[in-house]
Enzyme design. Structure first.
Site, PDB file in Angstrom:
ATOM      1  N   GLY A 212       0.322 -55.075   8.468  1.00 12.04           N
ATOM      2  CA  GLY A 212      -0.739 -55.290   9.440  1.00 12.04           C
ATOM      3  C   GLY A 212      -0.587 -56.633  10.120  1.00 12.04           C
ATOM      4  CG  ASN A 213      -1.900 -57.343  13.747  1.00  7.19           C
ATOM      5  OD1 ASN A 213      -3.091 -57.533  13.970  1.00  7.19           O
ATOM      6  ND2 ASN A 213      -1.242 -56.294  14.249  1.00  7.19           N
ATOM      7  CG  HIS A 214      -3.381 -62.844  10.636  1.00  2.58           C
ATOM      8  ND1 HIS A 214      -3.857 -62.752   9.350  1.00  2.58           N
ATOM      9  CD2 HIS A 214      -2.121 -63.368  10.545  1.00  2.58           C
ATOM     10  CE1 HIS A 214      -2.942 -63.215   8.506  1.00  2.58           C
ATOM     11  NE2 HIS A 214      -1.886 -63.587   9.208  1.00  2.58           N
ATOM     12  CB  SER A 215      -5.674 -58.201  15.731  1.00  2.00           C
ATOM     13  OG  SER A 215      -6.642 -57.836  16.684  1.00  2.00           O
ATOM     14  CB  ALA A 280      -2.727 -57.036  17.616  1.00  2.00           C
TER      15      ALA A 280
END
Length: 403
Positions: A212-215, A280
């Site tokens: 995943g990512n930090h969005s 994102a």
């Protein structure tokens, strides 16, 4: 959520039997999320008590310039009341009050406040049928509408005199609906359908883990909220996020993976006028997803990744009448990289973020952006709240689609 949510509504009540309906009207405005204050003519207190209205509105009710029973009374400032209001609705509006409004008379607090108001003014006439049809009353209607005031027409029905005919004040539910529709019809994105993507995507490694990512999704949710407040019907496709939005014009479609976001975006894209892809989306996903939790039996783990489908490029390839907006989060050669993405993906506009700018990027409540459009016009902005960035973006879109 009603279009009236967050609005300051000033209700003016004049001395007609229909004043009893204003208790319900106040409740409906409050239920819609509005702040409500009430100003009454002195004679109207014979039909409904200020105590009832103050209890329902949760604000003091004003009916005179000062409280004559209080030797230390302060001035009820009609100018402040007029400036406070986003909407001023006079209901019931009697023939007497309408005539005074038309002539500019200000012999009570309600009339003085009316003359000070800078906002939209609505009036809902209420009187007997002969008064309603009288030429002097018609002249008042015409004069007030010429001033830009908005009339909520009376209906036909049984009147206080016992007669049946035109002059009955519109019902509270109909007054609220009239104002909501009038506001909505004047909004710049009325009739437009907008698709927005927000948040991250999660790409499964096994039933427990993911890439995943930090969005946070904050930017996309603010764009959705602003678009709906401007009258658009919004489809918000969101990856996993803690963000919440409640609005009658926003349809939220939760997804998890890039493939799910791709599928839902393509389902709705052909029917929309504007698409803003702020999510994102993961660029890669595991080629194979384990069906069971991967155990820590080895000191290393190798994952083979494959590209996810490029949602933005795929929509750009099939774009017809849609206005398509993408986002670019860059760390170097920002302008050139964003311009390249704009052209490759057939966008109308790209919103550039740089992680080199303090206060921009993921999780923050602020953002610092640069707009680059398909005419190579570059517009840079200072650091702003994401809510303000959303408005800047939508104003840019409105400007271009109406050019």
């Amino acid at each position: 959520m009603s279009i009236l949510s967050g609005k300051n509504i000033l209700l003016g009540i004049s001395a007609g039997i229909a004043a009893y309906k204003t208790a319900s009207l106040v409740r409906l405005f409050v239920k819609a999320g509005a702040q409500v204050k009430v100003v009454m003519t002195p004679s109207s207190k014979a039909f409904i008590t200020p105590l009832t209205l103050s209890t329902l509105s949760k604000h003091p009710v004003h009916s005179s310039f000062t409280n004559e029973e209080d030797e230390h009374a302060t001035w009820n400032n009609h100018v402040d009341l007029g400036l406070w209001a986003d909407i001023f609705i006079i209901a019931p509006a009697t023939a007497n009050t309408l005539s005074k409004m038309a002539s500019g008379s200000s012999d009570n607090l309600l009339l003085a406040t009316y003359l000070s108001a800078k906002c939209s003014v609505y009036f809902a006439p209420a009187m007997d049928l002969d008064m309603y049809k009288h030429e002097s009353t018609k002249a008042s209607f015409k004069t007030l509408q010429g001033y830009g005031n908005i009339m909520i027409p009376a209906t036909s029905g049984e009147l206080a005199s016992g007669l049946v005919g035109e002059g009955r004040m519109a019902e509270p539910e109909d007054i609220v609906a009239f104002i909501e529709n009038d506001i909505l019809n004047a909004l710049p994105l009325k009739g437009k359908k907008v698709l927005i993507t927000a948040g991250p995507t999660y790409e499964a490694i096994d039933p427990v883990r993911f890439i995943g990512n930090h969005s946070s999704g904050k930017m996309g949710f603010e764009i959705a909220r602003a678009a709906a407040n401007l009258g658009a019907q919004v489809v918000l496709i969101t990856g996993p996020t803690h963000q919440k939005v409640s609005h009658a014009l926003i349809k939220v479609m939760p997804v998890v993976s890039a493939q799910e976001m791709y599928d839902v975006a393509h389902t709705y894209f052909n029917d929309v006028d504007i698409a803003v892809l702020s999510a994102a989306v993961a660029d890669f996903r595991p080629k194979e997803v384990a069906t069971q939790k991967i155990k820590k039996q080895k000191p290393t783990l190798t994952l083979e990744l494959e590209k996810t489908k490029d949602i933005l490029a795929s929509l750009g390839a099939i774009k017809d009448r849609q206005y398509l907006v993408g986002f670019a989060l860059e760390t170097n050669d920002e302008i050139e990289n964003a311009k390249g993405k704009l052209k490759r993906k057939n966008l109308n506009l790209i919103v550039l973020n740089s992680l080199n700018d303090k206060g921009a990027g993921f999780k923050n409540d602020t953002n610092k952006v640069t707009f680059i459009d398909d005419k190579d016009i570059i517009t840079e902005f200072e650091l702003k709240s994401k809510a303000d960035v959303a408005l800047d973006l939508l104003n840019k879109i409105i400007e271009q689609i109406h050019a």
